[in-house]
Write a protein that holds these residues in place. Structure first.
Motif, mmCIF file in Angstrom:
data_model
loop_
_atom_site.group_PDB
_atom_site.id
_atom_site.type_symbol
_atom_site.label_atom_id
_atom_site.label_comp_id
_atom_site.label_asym_id
_atom_site.label_seq_id
_atom_site.Cartn_x
_atom_site.Cartn_y
_atom_site.Cartn_z
ATOM 1 N N ARG A 25 9.221 -4.249 -83.524
ATOM 2 C CA ARG A 25 10.273 -3.796 -84.433
ATOM 3 C C ARG A 25 11.410 -3.243 -83.580
ATOM 4 N N ARG A 74 8.074 2.588 -78.212
ATOM 5 C CA ARG A 74 6.959 3.301 -78.835
ATOM 6 C C ARG A 74 5.866 2.263 -79.051
ATOM 7 N N MET A 126 -3.466 -1.202 -89.138
ATOM 8 C CA MET A 126 -2.026 -1.051 -88.941
ATOM 9 C C MET A 126 -1.456 -2.071 -87.962
ATOM 10 N N PRO A 169 15.318 -4.696 -91.912
ATOM 11 C CA PRO A 169 14.996 -4.282 -90.549
ATOM 12 C C PRO A 169 14.629 -5.495 -89.684
ATOM 13 N N ARG A 221 8.712 10.562 -85.804
ATOM 14 C CA ARG A 221 7.891 9.946 -86.838
ATOM 15 C C ARG A 221 7.628 11.004 -87.901
ATOM 16 N N LEU A 244 2.065 -1.623 -97.837
ATOM 17 C CA LEU A 244 2.707 -0.607 -97.010
ATOM 18 C C LEU A 244 4.109 -0.346 -97.537
ATOM 19 N N THR A 300 -0.853 2.144 -97.701
ATOM 20 C CA THR A 300 -0.351 3.099 -96.719
ATOM 21 C C THR A 300 1.086 3.398 -97.093
ATOM 22 N N SER A 317 6.991 5.599 -89.117
ATOM 23 C CA SER A 317 6.815 4.673 -88.003
ATOM 24 C C SER A 317 5.872 3.535 -88.339
ATOM 25 N N MET A 318 5.195 3.590 -89.468
ATOM 26 C CA MET A 318 4.264 2.516 -89.783
ATOM 27 C C MET A 318 4.685 1.725 -91.012
ATOM 28 N N GLN A 354 10.870 0.111 -92.904
ATOM 29 C CA GLN A 354 12.200 0.622 -93.208
ATOM 30 C C GLN A 354 12.776 -0.265 -94.297
#
Lengths: 757, 757
Positions: free
Chosen positions: A463, A503, A511, A593, B234, B473, B505, B510-511, B514
């Motif tokens: 990402r 990161r 995940m 994104p 995060r 997610l 989730t 961060s997971m 966006q």
């Protein structure tokens, strides 16, 4: 060769500071509210029927929250070789029968470890002892006790390879050498004992933190053994204190933690003791190897016939792979126009052997290399020259197995001979001193899909953000070998970023992107590295488009990601920061994104591996003829791992390999008496320490592996092989004792010296 | 209308069991090794210069690990209205000046909360007190103390709306009514006080768990105030115990926890006390509303002129949005051919007001609805009839604001009149009894991009697996309103799965994908729901392709996901299980996992919202003429939230709205004396309890919102508005006391009754 920014640089390991400062959280460090502690009841017999189990006293001990026997489980067989369900021979807890001392019979979860331990003693198991077998010869005899009903011969896997005409080859040979070698079992001796912590959520889904090399495999097998859906189980890999092949299967404590968490609603943690690890843990296969090789007078190899019996212990575990690989490794290093292999995986009443660093190579290549040294002497050819004459080179095909792409083997042999001053120095050593040589080849990950995964072999998601950072997600598992660092380097190099811009989230099956088969067979750098590159290239394509549109670039214009910028290669002023380029792509996608998925699955790469590493090693030893003690005075190593991604990590891998090779050659062994391990601790199990490490000199042979990321291939396992034959050959050179039965103990040397006197 | 499987069903909330069993982990429940506890030093003055701060004694108190004042921070201004940086008027810690009692001056982190508290007392701050203002009238006077140097008028935001010709409209009106209303400030009174826990990793990246409605906004603003990159931060939203608008900004403790974690290397947690929440927490805007409306004799609305001064307290916070929305809400409900609005956001030396359930509507619509009731009486028209005559309907355009799509307003008024027996019963009540009516309209999320997000307004990723499960997610934030359940229902419905097939989730920056702007403005069901649908439809397209190919279906054949299968609609035997269809897609993609990203951003939907909810409410009260106490005897509600996704959740939203409306109307208020809150606890701040709740009857008006997922729109905030005017009108009906100055206290009633005597 390309100029790299980060590849090949001494980038500090991303986990280094955390580990040095004690901030790294391993599974056993984790505590969850209400957590229970589990312990396993193990069989005291090598082979026995279970007539009855009474857990009532244990279950009623205050503080005990759950007791499991096989009857409390779904009784579903499992094993890593899902492609061949017949090989799946294991249950999490023994049903009706135990097959080795340490076999898992029952489990207890209690509010603390002491109570759990106390409860184990309150479980009454009535056994009926059966005759047992402890070596492959006994096990394969007619009338031997049958260990698994489905397998009356005790030979659970047969693997045959044949090409050319071996008998004709021997007939045409001027010199034929035949030897039987026995190599022993050793322990992975990873510093972190196995540990697993399971938590169940109110939906019944399970999260398992486990010290494992293979989160995806554990997820799948845990699901199947519990009768659950794969994706109702999440496996997370915390920091891992080493694996070396010993943590690449679903294991009893993972299953019990999960099932007990389900039954109690509370988190349950199991951590093995060091003693359990030694008594009942996985280990390297002991083997009996029968090898016959034929040469022409001039040293040209003509034929090889290799038969191996693997001492598998009580279950297959990763034995089928080791059986296959022994045959493949037997055909490596040198050109055998005619080759035959027959591998047999043999059950015995001992703890199961499984994968261990080298995965069949240390055993198979011990025979190869010692026989090369014997033949060299018999043929009157220098061992280095004999090797150079027969060495595999790039483009060589091993029928049914592989085509060798990059290959720095010849250069490795030459380099190690030169470094060590082989030809001169070896002649001029003092009595009791010796020099010996050993070589290796190893795989960069496996091609054969024994786990029958439905997913790519490796996958990555990248990402990219307008703040100039990227997030790398991969299920690849850093178990201490440093792969997280390497994957970040690959990504940083490809995107022109720094390590600090990345990161990373890794090894969380819910995940990080499906799939990844885990860490084994030196697969991560090449396979996960290729997946990362694939994703990065997709990101770049989009960034390049944005820059091209913004600066109205000619379609043939090359654009690059470099130094945090995306720019025309010829006119860097036509460009912008990485983050601004990401922002432009987002604008072009109306806010979506920017991310990309990448994957790697080896295709059209034969049955074994996409790329082989090669190398050679010379050892210099001095043997004390009074005590039989061997001092390794110097090691010289030349190896071909393709592009060196991280020199310090490679250095670490080599040092670790030499340390394990030393132990394998000289001091480590399970001292066993009828299935009982007599030395289940680090005092009596003699692993070399830092103080035992010899001076070491290393040369990286400069090759470029076209299938690997930036030309890289394996560097972590191949070197598990040459140290033992090099030392063994050096001992022979020093003493005349040719070891065909590892390890080379002082007793054996003294006995041999005594016989010579 | 379509037959739904899961939409509209009483699906239990996914968080219900965890909350009922105490298993839900809120931020303050979290403990990390070495964690420090933070406390904030607050200003004792409403307006003062900070001459000096001495933290030396505090810093040297044993156990204190970090003390922060503004000088230890990067001093970067922030605020939610990033699109207009001029509105960003806040620093995490006061610089040079304090502006309200409770303003954040310094922070301490210590090994426990008591030591941190003790350290606060050791910080010496030298203040120079300044004159202060506590209401909009004083603040707007010439010569009033200036609260922010950049804003000498103390009016920080002006918002004007005008269409038609208002003066001409009044000239043509037969009846013009002008009133000034004052509505007060109330507390969100969420049961979970604000809490934040920050942890820094060795790379300097920060993870923040926070009780927030807006993880993405906190991520961005925390990054900017710390001078860090967004994606080095995060933000994770744990379970949240309510927000109601009070947790939708970056707050001081989030900043301090993060900065102190960076400075100390240890996790730092802040949890506010209830007293702090009352003394210094965000709150609903008190307002002064000047409203003039003109009617024709027959009741037709002709013109409206609305001027509102919002009492913003010391900072803008979400005041700009409230200012804008007051004007928009002023033009809602009824057709105003000529409309003018002027909203002014006024600084005062009080705790900042901000967003709160209804976001300007409860205030703006209180004026609208009370004036409608006054006008009805003056014009001799039944209030219900007057509303029906002027009610907005589907297709109505509000210039510069919006076009109304689905609209069940007329039906809501009719239904509530019928349910309550309005026309008959109202005439026949006993003395002291009364019935009153109030109506509302509300937005389903906002269109105006004040935060200047670069991402979609909502996004979702759906991963589908061959075991028949999916993983959803999303960064959408369930803060207790039940949106996780609703989003799972939407996904399950679209994919023909059950709730148990979905793992979710959410709200981890961060997971989860966006972007998402968080939970406010009743945006989640419509916006995140649309993003989920978008992703689900992309998954379906691929599954449909696989089934079509497998069964050789005609291209016009309709395929459906239903009951866990993917099948031809006409011939369900041409189909397979969902999991098998996923496996086929994976095979077709050579192992690549099946996933899809979806997003939603409202476009071409005016300035306000993609969809409006509507409704009406009737209250019946009995007033004790001796004590002035109001007993609400019954509430009748009819509302239009489009398709009801989860009846129980809607019921919960309505009950909660009525509870808050009751408190707003009758009992809740900050009792303040020159900036000091005198009732900072649940004993003295009179929030209605379950025992105060009246019987309640509800009708859902059946509409279908074309822009919403499965026809759904808002249901959680609109009903914060009608309860107060309905009760107020009922009190008038019962007593003749027309409240223009909320709340309706017994004192005011008695005083009014006394004046009448």
């Amino acid at each position: 060769m390309k100029e790299f920014s980060i590849i090949g640089k001494d980038v500090p390991r991303t986990d280094g500071e955390a580990k040095a400062r004690g901030a790294a959280i391993y599974t056993d460090d984790m505590k969850l509210p209400g957590m229970l502690h589990g312990r396993i009841l193990r069989s005291p017999f090598a082979h026995a029927l279970i007539k009855s189990i009474d857990v009532s006293r244990a279950a009623s001990l205050p503080g005990v929250k759950c007791v499991l026997t096989a009857n409390d489980t779904p009784k579903i067989k499992y094993g890593n070789w899902r492609l061949f369900p017949d090989t799946q021979d294991e249950y999490p807890l023994a049903i009706d029968k135990v097959r080795f001392i340490g076999d898992e019979v029952a489990a207890v979860a209690a509010i603390d470890k002491d109570i759990a331990e106390e409860a184990l003693a309150l479980i009454t198991v009535e056994y009926e002892e059966l005759p047992a077998v402890f070596d492959v010869d006994s096990s394969m005899q007619t009338g031997a006790p049958v260990i698994h009903d489905y397998c009356p011969t005790n030979v659970s896997v047969n693997r045959k390879i044949q090409y050319g005409d071996v008998e004709k080859g021997f007939a045409e040979s001027d010199y034929v050498r035949e030897d039987v070698f026995r190599v022993h079992s050793v322990s992975h001796a990873y510093l972190e004992p196995c540990s697993a912590l399971a938590q169940v959520d109110l939906d019944g889904r399970i999260t398992l933190w486990s010290s494992t090399q293979v989160p995806y495999i554990v997820q799948c097998l845990l699901a199947s053994t519990l009768g659950m859906r794969e994706n109702d189980i999440r496996v997370i890999k915390p920091y891992i204190g080493g694996g070396f092949g010993g943590k690449m299967e679903l294991r009893t404590w993972e299953f019990c933690a999960a099932l007990m968490a389900k039954k109690t609603g509370k988190p349950v943690k199991f951590t093995l003791s060091r003693e359990e690890e030694f008594l009942a843990g996985r280990r390297r296969h002991g083997m009996k190897l029968h090898s016959r090789v034929g040469f022409k007078k001039d040293g040209t190899l003509v034929a090889k016939d290799l038969r191996i019996q693997l001492d598998g212990g009580a279950f297959n575990a990763m034995g089928p792979t080791a059986t296959f690989l022994c045959g493949n490794f037997g055909a490596m290093l040198y050109r055998y126009p005619n080759y035959r292999f027959h591998g047999e995986h043999v059950y015995t009443n001992k703890p199961p052997a499984s994968a261990m660093r080298g995965f069949g190579a240390p055993q198979s290549l011990y025979a190869t290399e010692i026989q090369m040294n014997i033949a060299a002497e018999d043929l009157g050819i220098d061992p280095v020259d004999l090797r150079l004459k027969n060495a595999q080179v790039s483009g060589d095909k091993i029928p049914d197995v592989a085509t060798i792409s990059s290959c720095g083997f010849v250069e490795s042999i030459q380099a190690v001979a030169e470094m060590s001053g082989w030809k001169e120095k070896r002649k001029n050593l003092k009595p009791g001193q010796g020099m010996g040589i050993g070589c290796y080849s190893f795989i960069s990950g496996g091609v054969f899909n024994w786990f029958n995964t439905q997913y790519p072999f490796s996958a990555a998601e990248v990402r990219a953000f307008s703040d100039g950072t990227v997030h790398l997600l991969t299920m690849a598992s850093d178990i201490g070998q440093g792969s997280d660092t390497v994957l970040k380097q690959i990504l940083a190099e490809e995107l022109g970023l720094t390590m600090a811009d990345i990161r990373m989230t890794s090894a969380d099956t819910s995940m990080t992107p499906q799939g990844d088969l885990g860490t084994w067979g030196s697969r991560v750098t090449l396979m996960a590295g290729n997946a990362v590159l694939d994703a990065a290239k997709k990101i770049k394509e989009q960034l390049f488009g944005a820059v091209s549109a913004r600066f109205n670039l000619n379609v043939v214009h090359e654009i690059e990601c470099k130094n945090g910028r995306v720019q025309s290669k010829a006119r860097p002023d036509y460009g912008m920061s990485f983050g601004d380029a990401v922002a432009m792509v987002q604008k072009a996608n109306r806010g979506e994104p920017l991310f990309a998925r990448g994957s790697y699955t080896p295709r059209d790469k034969g049955l074994v591996t996409p790329a082989f590493g090669f190398g050679a090693q010379v050892a210099e030893v001095e043997v004390d003829r009074e005590t039989g003690l061997v001092e390794v005075k110097q090691m010289w190593t030349a190896h071909d791992c393709g592009t060196v991604v991280n020199p310090r990590s490679v250095e670490g891998q080599l040092a670790g390999s030499i340390q394990m090779g030393l132990g394998y050659a000289l001091s480590e062994q399970f001292v066993m008496d009828k299935g009982t391990t007599l030395n289940p601790n680090f005092v009596d199990y003699k692993m070399p320490t830092a103080a035992d490490m010899p001076p070491s000199e290393v040369v990286h042979i400069d090759t470029y592996e076209p299938e690997g990321p930036f030309g890289a291939k394996e560097c972590g396992e191949g070197l598990a092989s040459p140290t033992a034959p090099a030392i063994s050959d050096a001992v022979y050179h020093a003493t005349g004792y040719r070891c065909k039965n590892l390890p080379i103990t002082p007793e054996k040397i003294l006995q041999a010296l005594g016989e010579k006197k």
